[in-house]
Design a protein around this motif. Sequence first.
Motif, PDB file in Angstrom:
ATOM      1  N   GLN A   2       1.025  -1.136  -0.123  1.00  0.00           N
ATOM      2  CA  GLN A   2      -0.010   0.031  -0.053  1.00  0.00           C
ATOM      3  C   GLN A   2       0.997   1.227   0.001  1.00  0.00           C
ATOM      4  O   GLN A   2       2.024   1.459   0.566  1.00  0.00           O
ATOM      5  N   GLN A  60       0.553   5.484   0.657  1.00  0.00           N
ATOM      6  CA  GLN A  60      -0.009   6.723   1.202  1.00  0.00           C
ATOM      7  C   GLN A  60       0.480   7.944   0.526  1.00  0.00           C
ATOM      8  O   GLN A  60       1.686   8.126   0.599  1.00  0.00           O
ATOM      9  N   TYR A  80      -1.988   4.806  -7.405  1.00  0.00           N
ATOM     10  CA  TYR A  80      -2.716   5.286  -5.996  1.00  0.00           C
ATOM     11  C   TYR A  80      -2.962   6.666  -6.008  1.00  0.00           C
ATOM     12  O   TYR A  80      -2.257   7.495  -6.807  1.00  0.00           O
TER      13      TYR A  80
END
Length: 117
Positions: free
Chosen positions: A1, A3, A106
């Motif tokens: 992931q 951010q 993302y």
Amino acid sequence: QVQLVESGGGLVQAGGSLRLSCSASGSLFRLNTMGWYRQAPGKQRELVAEITKSGDTDYVDSVKGRFTISRDNAKNTVYLQMNSLKPEDTAIYYCNVKTGVSMTDYWGQGTQVTVSS
């Protein structure tokens, strides 16, 4: 992931300047292209500018000569310097990064840029 944290949006008069920043954290092992998109009310999201890991850049025609994208690979941060802003630049600006061979997307949460005439 991955951010993404954006900053730098705001309200500015036509002809003014703003600088957007976007810092990436998390699984950045294969961080590739970083860029900025924008979405104005009632319009589709569009690519504003992007920059590869090696520094190659691409811009939408409407911002060429006014906006400059750059990145700091050591800080995993991408910037968008916006000069000579126009009311038509008003939109929510989203940071985007692509990772891995598959170029997984993302997105940041978006930052509002408003240019008054």
